[in-house]
Design a protein around this motif. Structure first.
Motif, PDB file in Angstrom:
ATOM      1  N   ASN A   1       0.833  -1.192   0.000  1.00  0.00           N
ATOM      2  CA  ASN A   1       0.000   0.000   0.000  1.00  0.00           C
ATOM      3  C   ASN A   1       0.873   1.251   0.000  1.00  0.00           C
ATOM      4  O   ASN A   1       1.934   1.284   0.619  1.00  0.00           O
ATOM      5  CB  ASN A   1      -0.922   0.026   1.224  1.00  0.00           C
ATOM      6  CG  ASN A   1      -1.939  -1.099   1.180  1.00  0.00           C
ATOM      7  OD1 ASN A   1      -2.457  -1.431   0.119  1.00  0.00           O
ATOM      8  ND2 ASN A   1      -2.209  -1.701   2.325  1.00  0.00           N
ATOM      9  N   ASN A   2       0.390   2.257  -0.733  1.00  0.00           N
ATOM     10  CA  ASN A   2       1.093   3.547  -0.822  1.00  0.00           C
ATOM     11  C   ASN A   2       2.478   3.407  -1.448  1.00  0.00           C
ATOM     12  O   ASN A   2       3.469   3.956  -0.975  1.00  0.00           O
ATOM     13  CB  ASN A   2       1.196   4.218   0.541  1.00  0.00           C
ATOM     14  CG  ASN A   2      -0.160   4.600   1.087  1.00  0.00           C
ATOM     15  OD1 ASN A   2      -1.043   5.026   0.337  1.00  0.00           O
ATOM     16  ND2 ASN A   2      -0.343   4.437   2.386  1.00  0.00           N
TER      17      ASN A   2
ATOM     18  N   MET B   1       5.286   4.231  -4.137  1.00  0.00           N
ATOM     19  CA  MET B   1       5.675   5.410  -4.908  1.00  0.00           C
ATOM     20  C   MET B   1       6.584   4.955  -6.050  1.00  0.00           C
ATOM     21  O   MET B   1       7.512   4.176  -5.840  1.00  0.00           O
ATOM     22  CB  MET B   1       6.405   6.426  -4.034  1.00  0.00           C
ATOM     23  CG  MET B   1       6.559   7.813  -4.679  1.00  0.00           C
ATOM     24  SD  MET B   1       7.987   7.941  -5.771  1.00  0.00           S
ATOM     25  CE  MET B   1       9.311   7.981  -4.578  1.00  0.00           C
TER      26      MET B   1
ATOM     27  N   ASN C   1      -4.969   1.813 -11.855  1.00  0.00           N
ATOM     28  CA  ASN C   1      -5.166   1.418 -10.453  1.00  0.00           C
ATOM     29  C   ASN C   1      -5.524   2.583  -9.531  1.00  0.00           C
ATOM     30  O   ASN C   1      -5.230   2.554  -8.331  1.00  0.00           O
ATOM     31  CB  ASN C   1      -3.924   0.700  -9.907  1.00  0.00           C
ATOM     32  CG  ASN C   1      -3.595  -0.559 -10.666  1.00  0.00           C
ATOM     33  OD1 ASN C   1      -3.379  -0.512 -11.863  1.00  0.00           O
ATOM     34  ND2 ASN C   1      -3.549  -1.677  -9.975  1.00  0.00           N
ATOM     35  N   ASN C   2      -6.128   3.628 -10.094  1.00  0.00           N
ATOM     36  CA  ASN C   2      -6.577   4.784  -9.297  1.00  0.00           C
ATOM     37  C   ASN C   2      -5.442   5.487  -8.560  1.00  0.00           C
ATOM     38  O   ASN C   2      -5.677   6.180  -7.558  1.00  0.00           O
ATOM     39  CB  ASN C   2      -7.647   4.353  -8.278  1.00  0.00           C
ATOM     40  CG  ASN C   2      -8.904   3.846  -8.952  1.00  0.00           C
ATOM     41  OD1 ASN C   2      -9.390   4.444  -9.915  1.00  0.00           O
ATOM     42  ND2 ASN C   2      -9.432   2.729  -8.471  1.00  0.00           N
ATOM     43  N   ALA C   3      -4.235   5.303  -9.041  1.00  0.00           N
ATOM     44  CA  ALA C   3      -3.098   5.997  -8.434  1.00  0.00           C
ATOM     45  C   ALA C   3      -3.046   7.428  -8.955  1.00  0.00           C
ATOM     46  O   ALA C   3      -3.799   7.830  -9.848  1.00  0.00           O
ATOM     47  CB  ALA C   3      -1.794   5.265  -8.750  1.00  0.00           C
ATOM     48  N   THR C   4      -2.151   8.214  -8.394  1.00  0.00           N
ATOM     49  CA  THR C   4      -1.983   9.621  -8.781  1.00  0.00           C
ATOM     50  C   THR C   4      -0.641   9.778  -9.481  1.00  0.00           C
ATOM     51  O   THR C   4       0.373   9.252  -9.023  1.00  0.00           O
ATOM     52  CB  THR C   4      -2.023  10.524  -7.537  1.00  0.00           C
ATOM     53  OG1 THR C   4      -3.295  10.365  -6.900  1.00  0.00           O
ATOM     54  CG2 THR C   4      -1.817  11.979  -7.921  1.00  0.00           C
TER      55      THR C   4
ATOM     56  N   THR D   1       2.008   8.187  -6.973  1.00  0.00           N
ATOM     57  CA  THR D   1       1.776   7.970  -5.544  1.00  0.00           C
ATOM     58  C   THR D   1       0.419   7.307  -5.344  1.00  0.00           C
ATOM     59  O   THR D   1      -0.380   7.180  -6.275  1.00  0.00           O
ATOM     60  CB  THR D   1       1.828   9.294  -4.760  1.00  0.00           C
ATOM     61  OG1 THR D   1       0.908  10.217  -5.361  1.00  0.00           O
ATOM     62  CG2 THR D   1       3.231   9.890  -4.805  1.00  0.00           C
ATOM     63  N   LEU D   2       0.182   6.889  -4.100  1.00  0.00           N
ATOM     64  CA  LEU D   2      -1.100   6.279  -3.708  1.00  0.00           C
ATOM     65  C   LEU D   2      -1.407   5.043  -4.544  1.00  0.00           C
ATOM     66  O   LEU D   2      -2.556   4.782  -4.904  1.00  0.00           O
ATOM     67  CB  LEU D   2      -2.247   7.289  -3.827  1.00  0.00           C
ATOM     68  CG  LEU D   2      -2.087   8.567  -3.002  1.00  0.00           C
ATOM     69  CD1 LEU D   2      -3.256   9.507  -3.258  1.00  0.00           C
ATOM     70  CD2 LEU D   2      -1.965   8.244  -1.520  1.00  0.00           C
ATOM     71  N   LEU D   3      -0.374   4.279  -4.827  1.00  0.00           N
ATOM     72  CA  LEU D   3      -0.551   3.064  -5.624  1.00  0.00           C
ATOM     73  C   LEU D   3      -0.578   1.858  -4.692  1.00  0.00           C
ATOM     74  O   LEU D   3       0.332   1.674  -3.877  1.00  0.00           O
ATOM     75  CB  LEU D   3       0.592   2.927  -6.635  1.00  0.00           C
ATOM     76  CG  LEU D   3       0.608   1.649  -7.474  1.00  0.00           C
ATOM     77  CD1 LEU D   3      -0.666   1.532  -8.306  1.00  0.00           C
ATOM     78  CD2 LEU D   3       1.848   1.623  -8.369  1.00  0.00           C
ATOM     79  N   ASN D   4      -1.629   1.044  -4.808  1.00  0.00           N
ATOM     80  CA  ASN D   4      -1.786  -0.156  -3.995  1.00  0.00           C
ATOM     81  C   ASN D   4      -1.808  -1.378  -4.902  1.00  0.00           C
ATOM     82  O   ASN D   4      -2.511  -1.390  -5.922  1.00  0.00           O
ATOM     83  CB  ASN D   4      -3.080  -0.109  -3.179  1.00  0.00           C
ATOM     84  CG  ASN D   4      -3.139   1.109  -2.272  1.00  0.00           C
ATOM     85  OD1 ASN D   4      -2.125   1.546  -1.737  1.00  0.00           O
ATOM     86  ND2 ASN D   4      -4.329   1.666  -2.111  1.00  0.00           N
TER      87      ASN D   4
END
Length: 700
Positions: A265-266, A268, A289-292, A312-315
């Motif tokens: 989770n999270n 980068m 994957n809905n990451a930023t 970022t915010l990649l799970n």
């Protein structure tokens, strides 16, 4: 991981103990009885008449006291098995922290003191001790003592080192909950590590040492996300075109093939472009994957252009993959150091807590990479040639091939040819292909082709099968050149990739940068007209990846038909005097009967070059007498006018031969002579004179 909890049957132990039966109950519980006694005897003294008498003792009375001691040490983690003394399969990250719960209970009727200790290892069936261990100095142990009624009595937290030999006093029915927040050390993905907690009773140490110590064994298995990073590039980059761009596709996968893979989770992801590249004007950055994803200026270049992306915010759960895309073009403000193997590297960072951060990258030379601290050494590798890497946790990146192509065809030639050629008088034309770019040219089919076309006159044509290549790899006169033959394909093209070595030349591998190829070909003539000119056109056809659009693409080679030029002039000699001054002309002459006419015929070899092939042999100069019949008489030594026939070399067409070195002569039919050799740009002249007949006479 699942944790283990232990439950013991106190009743069963009590029963078997009281019956004197050897117990096989859970080792985490000890029960024992003892019978101390109180013997009481009274004494009395007395005197009679002031005289002491013998003391008196009463009878002895005895009180027997029954003491029942019992304690248990219970493993409390929920691990699927509540009947053993183990906390098993708790999940921990490399050098991470894992919680083990235990309860120490005084279930007897006497107050007891317990000595607590931690030890590395411990034997759990099917959960062997692995390479990892626990760091007692950073491990925390919290023990909380509860009264018999369940209210908290005290709590304390110490390090694992300080915890060693800790004494806890528990009154009957009091308990201590012990939380071991264990910090692992030296463990990597897949490792299993064990820890033993022991409690030793002071009561049993004194009364029955075999029951004095109880143990619980804690077990954790190391799990960690395993990243498989792949960077691919869509095509080559054309450096001749400032707008040319390529697409990078970076995929990050949590490799499910690793048996110890865990959720991540999270995550980068960072990609800093090498110097010379920047994000395109329209970079089209995207991530799944809905990451930023954001762009930045953190790449290796020094210009102000955006040259990096950050996700970022990649799970990712094991088996899941994220895809990142962005377009790149040449940064015109910077130099791209390596045009053929520029490597773009992506890096993945994951904070596991406890100051443990995974840094995985496609760059094997990146000193920040630390996957050896988290994975087995075989479970991370880097490939930089773009091929598929199937090893667990393997990373790969493909080199960016940048093309900076520049080719041109130059150096047209002008040649001269006879009216009709033989095998020995064919003429060779040439054109030069220059590779001024930074790529090898002509090594692939369709990359460099030629067409050679003859002019419309069709009197001067290319000799079939005569095309050759002379390759100069380094423009160094001291280095020998190599020669190749090349044939025309079915489309009428000459493809350089089909060049065949000649005279021991090595196999053709293309034109390296700053090299030249001279195209030589022969032309022939067939009854061409002297003085005419025909062109053959050599056209360069450039194809392949990132073909350049600038540079000369054709040369026109000029072929002029040359031969013998013959100039006839005449001069009026009114008095027929041998010493007369003569003025020769090609124009008409107004003469009178009895005047003399001097004729001069000048032969000239019109070829301009000193080529021995074009030296004329046995040039026969002839003027027939039929032209003078009944009009004039040819003069000779036997005539009154002494002006004999002469044929000799002269320096120009204005010169009169001084002698008759070639033995020209007049016969009844012709005046003629033979020049044995006439080299290019050389002259030979023949003169003779006639005397016009008197008016109305057929004789002079």
């Amino acid at each position: 991981m699942t944790s283990n909890a232990f439950k013991y049957s106190v009743l069963a132990v009590a029963i078997t103990t009281s019956l004197g039966v050897a117990s096989t109950a859970n080792a985490a519980k000890s029960v024992g009885d003892s019978t101390p006694t109180i013997d009481n005897i009274a004494t009395a003294t007395y005197s009679i008449a002031g005289i002491a008498q013998t003391p008196v003792e009463s009878n002895k009375v005895t009180v027997n006291i029954t003491q029942s001691a019992a304690f248990s040490l219970t493993a409390k983690n929920v691990d699927g098995d509540l009947t053993d003394d183990y906390n098993k399969l708790a999940v921990v990250t490399p050098k991470g922290r894992v919680a083990f719960n235990h309860t120490l209970t005084n279930s007897g009727n006497v107050e007891d003191t317990y000595t607590l200790n931690l030890a590395q290892g411990g034997d759990i069936p099917n959960n062997p001790q692995g390479a990892g261990s626990y760091d007692f100095a950073t491990t925390n142990v919290t023990y909380t003592i509860y009264n018999a009624d369940g209210t908290e009595k005290s709590t304390q937290t110490v390090t694992g080192t300080v915890f060693q030999n800790t004494n806890i006093v528990l009154k009957p029915n009091e308990r201590a909950d012990i939380l071991v927040s264990a910090k692992t050390s030296g463990n990597i993905g897949g490792d299993s590590q064990n820890l033993t907690l022991s409690a030793t009773s002071a009561f049993f140490t004194a009364s029955d040492v075999t029951k004095a110590t109880l143990t619980n064994i804690d077990n954790s298995v190391t799990k960690v996300p395993v990243f498989k990073i792949t960077s691919k590039v869509s095509s080559t980059l054309n450096l001749n075109d400032p707008t040319s761009k390529v697409t990078y596709t970076v995929t990050v996968r949590n490799d499910e093939n690793a048996p110890y893979a865990a959720n991540a989770n999270n995550i980068m992801v960072f990609d800093g472009l090498p110097a010379g590249l920047r994000l395109a004007d329209q970079p089209n950055i995207s991530v799944s994957n809905n990451a930023t994803i954001t762009s930045g200026n953190e790449g290796k270049g020094t210009s102000s252009a955006s040259d990096s992306i950050r996700v970022t915010l990649l799970n990712l759960a094991p088996g899941q993959e994220a895809t990142i895309k962005f377009d790149v073009q040449k940064d015109q403000a910077e130099t791209l150091a390596d045009l053929k193997t520029t490597l773009n590297h992506a890096a993945v960072t994951l904070d596991l807590g406890e100051n443990q951060i995974i840094y995985d990258t496609t760059d094997a030379n990146d000193t920040q990479q630390n996957t050896a601290n988290f994975y087995p050494s075989t479970d991370d590798s880097e490939i930089t040639d773009g091929t598929v890497n199937t090893v667990i946790g393997s990373d790969s990146t493909a080199p960016l091939v940048s093309n900076q192509r520049a080719v041109s065809i130059v150096s047209p030639t002008k040649k001269e040819i006879p009216t009709t050629t033989t095998a020995n008088t064919l003429v060779t034309h040439s054109a030069v292909i220059s590779n001024t770019g930074k790529e090898t040219e002509g090594d692939a089919v369709g990359e460099i082709k030629l067409t050679i076309t003859s002019g419309s006159g069709n009197k001067v044509t290319v000799v079939a099968g005569s095309v050759e290549l002379v390759y100069d790899a380094d423009n160094n006169p001291a280095t020998p050149n190599t020669t190749y033959t090349i044939t025309r394909d079915g489309n009428g093209d000459y493809d350089l990739s089909t060049a065949i070595p000649k005279n021991g030349a090595p196999a053709w591998t293309g034109m390296v940068p700053n090299s030249t190829v001279t195209i030589n070909y022969q032309v022939e003539s067939n009854e061409a007209v002297v003085g005419t000119t025909e062109n053959t056109t050599v056209t360069l056809v450039v194809g392949g990846q990132d073909a350049p659009t600038t540079g000369d693409r054709l040369v026109r080679n000029e072929t002029t038909v040359k031969g013998l030029k013959l100039l006839k002039e005449q001069a009026l000699n009114e008095t027929c005097a041998a010493s007369s001054t003569l003025t020769f002309t090609q124009g008409a002459v107004a003469a009178k009967p009895g005047n003399c006419i001097v004729y001069k015929i000048t032969a000239f070899n019109d070829f301009s070059a000193a080529d021995p092939r074009f030296t004329f042999d046995n040039v026969v100069i002839t003027d027939t007498t039929a032209r003078f019949n009944d009009k004039a008489i040819i003069q000779s030594a036997s005539t009154t006018y002494v002006f004999p026939v002469k044929l000799d070399d002269v320096t120009s067409n204005s010169e009169i031969p001084a002698t008759n070195s070639y033995n020209a002569s007049a016969s009844t039919s012709a005046i003629s002579g033979t020049v044995t050799s006439l080299a290019p740009q050389k002259y030979a002249a023949m003169v003779f004179a006639v005397k016009l007949n008197p008016a109305g006479s057929t004789t002079p």
